[in-house]
Design a protein around this motif. Structure first.
Motif, mmCIF file in Angstrom:
data_model
loop_
_atom_site.group_PDB
_atom_site.id
_atom_site.type_symbol
_atom_site.label_atom_id
_atom_site.label_comp_id
_atom_site.label_asym_id
_atom_site.label_seq_id
_atom_site.Cartn_x
_atom_site.Cartn_y
_atom_site.Cartn_z
ATOM 1 N N ASN A 162 -5.700 -5.295 -3.452
ATOM 2 C CA ASN A 162 -4.899 -4.723 -2.610
ATOM 3 C C ASN A 162 -4.277 -3.349 -3.264
ATOM 4 O O ASN A 162 -3.355 -3.017 -2.616
ATOM 5 N N GLY A 163 -4.784 -3.016 -4.468
ATOM 6 C CA GLY A 163 -4.187 -2.056 -5.032
ATOM 7 C C GLY A 163 -3.426 -1.924 -6.267
ATOM 8 O O GLY A 163 -3.952 -1.702 -7.261
ATOM 9 N N LEU A 164 -2.163 -2.444 -6.194
ATOM 10 C CA LEU A 164 -1.258 -2.778 -7.370
ATOM 11 C C LEU A 164 -0.965 -4.090 -7.719
ATOM 12 O O LEU A 164 -0.837 -4.899 -6.879
ATOM 13 N N SER A 180 -2.037 -9.118 -5.918
ATOM 14 C CA SER A 180 -1.729 -7.639 -5.678
ATOM 15 C C SER A 180 -1.105 -7.141 -4.351
ATOM 16 O O SER A 180 -1.080 -8.083 -3.390
ATOM 17 N N ASN A 235 0.441 -3.351 -2.156
ATOM 18 C CA ASN A 235 0.203 -1.933 -1.842
ATOM 19 C C ASN A 235 1.588 -1.618 -1.406
ATOM 20 O O ASN A 235 2.284 -2.216 -0.686
ATOM 21 N N SER A 255 7.859 1.636 -7.258
ATOM 22 C CA SER A 255 7.074 0.474 -6.658
ATOM 23 C C SER A 255 7.903 -0.772 -6.545
ATOM 24 O O SER A 255 7.505 -1.610 -5.785
ATOM 25 N N ARG A 307 -3.061 -0.706 -11.502
ATOM 26 C CA ARG A 307 -3.975 -0.350 -10.151
ATOM 27 C C ARG A 307 -5.040 -1.519 -10.460
ATOM 28 O O ARG A 307 -5.922 -1.085 -11.334
#
Length: 182
Positions: A111-113, A179, A181, A146, A107
């Motif tokens: 943008n999250g990941l 990144s 999501n 993911s 994380r």
């Protein structure tokens, strides 16, 4: 029906032998209803049909359930360019003794990941192993959902040279592409 009768008789014989052993151990000769008489024929047949066993004694099951086999699909698709670059990294000074690359997600980013790549010096127990073009990539369990279906590639342009990930699960990416999501 003949199989059920034969199996039932086999179990009753085993139970009778069991009863004799118990009576000999207890030293009793009094009239006790044996276990084999307390179990009805229906219960014995029912146990055999369902499980193939009854109270620790095995018997041949009447039918075998078909074994389902699932086709194993790799969670990550590795291109030839990416495999060539990973080989170069593993043969380099930092990758000395590494058996592959470990792919994960963290994380971070706007943008999250974000994808993480590390050297794998030993085979992790619970990681999913992807072998393609002579290279091993270990996918961390937390990253598996993911990255499933992702195509990993190595691209060299005038501005950059980097691993790229074409992820069908990604709902969005930041402008720099660092990144995503899900």
């Amino acid at each position: 029906m003949a199989t059920t009768s034969r199996a039932t008789n086999q179990i009753r014989n085993k139970l009778s032998a069991y009863n004799r052993t118990i009576f000999n151990m207890l030293g009793t000769t009094r009239s006790v209803q044996p276990v084999s008489q307390r179990i009805s024929q229906w219960a014995v047949a029912n146990q055999i049909q369902r499980h193939g066993i009854i109270r620790g004694f095995s018997a041949e099951p009447l039918h075998q359930r078909p074994v389902r086999t699932r086709r194993k699909i790799d969670p990550l698709i590795l291109t030839e360019n990416a495999a060539t670059r990973i080989k170069e990294l593993l043969e380099g000074e930092n990758g000395n003794g590494a058996i592959g690359i470990r792919l994960g997600v963290k994380r971070r980013g706007c943008n999250g990941l974000s994808y993480t790549l590390n050297y794998a010096f030993e085979e992790p127990e619970k990681d999913e192993v992807v072998e393609a073009h002579g290279v091993k990539v270990f996918v961390e369990p937390m990253a598996l959902f993911s990255v499933v279906g992702t195509v990993m590639d190595w691209e060299e342009t005038e501005m950059s040279s980097e691993f790229t990930f074409n992820n069908p699960n990604s709902k969005g990416q930041c402008g720099c592409g660092e990144s995503f999501n899900v």
